[in-house]
Design an enzyme around this catalytic site. Sequence first.
Site, short mmCIF file in Angstrom:
data_model
loop_
_atom_site.label_atom_id
_atom_site.label_comp_id
_atom_site.label_asym_id
_atom_site.label_seq_id
_atom_site.Cartn_x
_atom_site.Cartn_y
_atom_site.Cartn_z
CG PHE A 1 14.10 59.19 -32.10
CD1 PHE A 1 13.27 59.17 -31.22
CD2 PHE A 1 14.60 59.80 -33.09
CE1 PHE A 1 11.77 59.94 -31.99
CE2 PHE A 1 13.44 60.63 -33.64
CZ PHE A 1 12.28 60.81 -33.03
CE LYS B 1 18.60 64.37 -36.04
NZ LYS B 1 17.25 65.01 -35.68
CG ASP C 1 19.73 56.50 -37.59
OD1 ASP C 1 20.15 57.40 -38.19
OD2 ASP C 1 18.58 56.33 -37.39
C1 LIG Z 1 19.15 58.87 -35.08
C2 LIG Z 1 18.19 59.46 -35.68
N1 LIG Z 1 17.32 58.78 -36.77
C3 LIG Z 1 16.61 59.26 -37.39
C4 LIG Z 1 15.86 60.40 -37.12
C5 LIG Z 1 14.62 61.04 -37.72
O1 LIG Z 1 15.05 61.99 -38.68
P1 LIG Z 1 13.81 63.09 -39.24
O2 LIG Z 1 13.39 63.75 -37.89
O3 LIG Z 1 14.71 64.06 -40.19
O4 LIG Z 1 12.77 62.21 -39.62
C6 LIG Z 1 16.54 61.18 -36.09
C7 LIG Z 1 15.90 62.44 -35.41
O5 LIG Z 1 16.04 62.95 -34.45
C8 LIG Z 1 17.47 60.64 -35.44
O6 LIG Z 1 18.13 61.25 -34.47
#
Ligand SMILES: Cc1ncc(COP(=O)(O)O)c(C=O)c1O
Length: 462
Positions: A152, A266, A237
Amino acid sequence: MTHAPDMRAAFDAADADRYDLHARHLNHQMVRVLKTIGFDARFTRGKGAYLWDARGARYLDLVSGWGVFAIGRNHPHIAAALKSVLDADLPNLVQMDVSPLAGALAERLLKRAPWLDKAFFANSGAEAVEASIKFARAATGRAGIVYCEHSFHGLTYGALSAVGERLYRDGFGPALPDFHEVPFDDLAALERALRRRDVAGFLVEPIQGKVVRPPSPGYLREAQALCRKYGTLLIADEIQCGLGRTGKFFAVEHFAVEPDLVLLAKGLSGGHVPVGVVLMRRDVFGKVFDRMDKAVVHGSTFAKNDLAMAAGLATLDVIEHEKLIENAAAKGERLLAFLRRLAGTHDFVREARGMGLLLALELGEPKSLKLRAFWTMLETMSKGLTCQLVTIPLFKDHGILVQVAGHGSRAIKLLPTLTLTDEDCEWLERGFTDTLAAAGESAGPVWNLGKTLLEGARAASG
Ligand SMILES: Cc1ncc(COP(=O)(O)O)c(C=O)c1O
């Protein structure tokens, strides 16, 4: 303006209609979900790891706004930092100048990643992912992006094109071209994908957040070696697993890996002001910003705004001062051991997994014939429904807010604040122990709840 704004009063004034307002003007399906599973508790207050509902009952929040409240809700240090920005009349977002607070935050973050030199700020996790894709393509002159099954990375088009769950993608195609999926934790598949030397970046969550899956011990290190061999940038990520959650500032530190780009978002917000960041090597950054007339070739109007930068700086203060990384390691170890004991006790609990305070308890088909009949009936109706038989009593009977790991998942996910105390752990352990014991009784209330849910689901679809 005749009176000072009072947002508590505005909150209270709209509170009686909160679900109706949402059903009418916002996401009506979310309201249906909350009402169906009985999570329409009308939360009125949040502090630290806790929420309070309209009746004044306290809940232990194991969702933490999907990881946003790493340092806890409404931390006074963040509030003070944000108020001080507002009181100081700072020259915010001049655009034809540079921000001192952004420089200070970049320096503090990069001290944590001494192998990297540059920071690029964004307004969310997905925006940081988008930026990393652009940086990787520009730096390598290649188009390919490799990502993992069950990953994700966010829901904007670039990030979505690297999401390994169909639910999020179906109906939104076509995705961006040249994105290729490989199984997580599979080095042979990764090498096959990189071998043609047309891949700009391998975008990977060091610990997969949606499904809570840590890699095998050598995977990321070998993946890094493959990336170097084939000229692909390694993009970690850490939006969900970073910032101390796994017991190290960056999750990659567990695996002795130094990615070319590292993404955070986050929790860096302190739970108040959205912020994302891409940390990267100087040469990668330099390929995008390579001429004076390209000084604004990538960016976003609100990125680096003073409130976001102040939230980031104050969050790092709290993480360091309250030793939250050490706490995440210690409480994570305790809770993983507890969850493993549950897995060894109940035949419908398949396994416990995770690192630090990113944990999951996966259910599986029971061996007992009676339970298996219920299980099969529920799973046939809706895959993953059985998990709700645990999350609902946890919520209603024990005041524990917890989520199912993903659509159709059989895993219950724990993503708490990093501030958990021993008393919080006892609360959690009591709740899970009682709920799972009740779920082990085929004639017990948990399976009756299953029947009620089934009937509700049938009525809704009929
Ligand atoms: C691993 C990861 N990358 C990217 C994102 C996307 O972040 P945002 O919701 O702030 O766009 C999330 C969101 O849950 C995430 O868990």
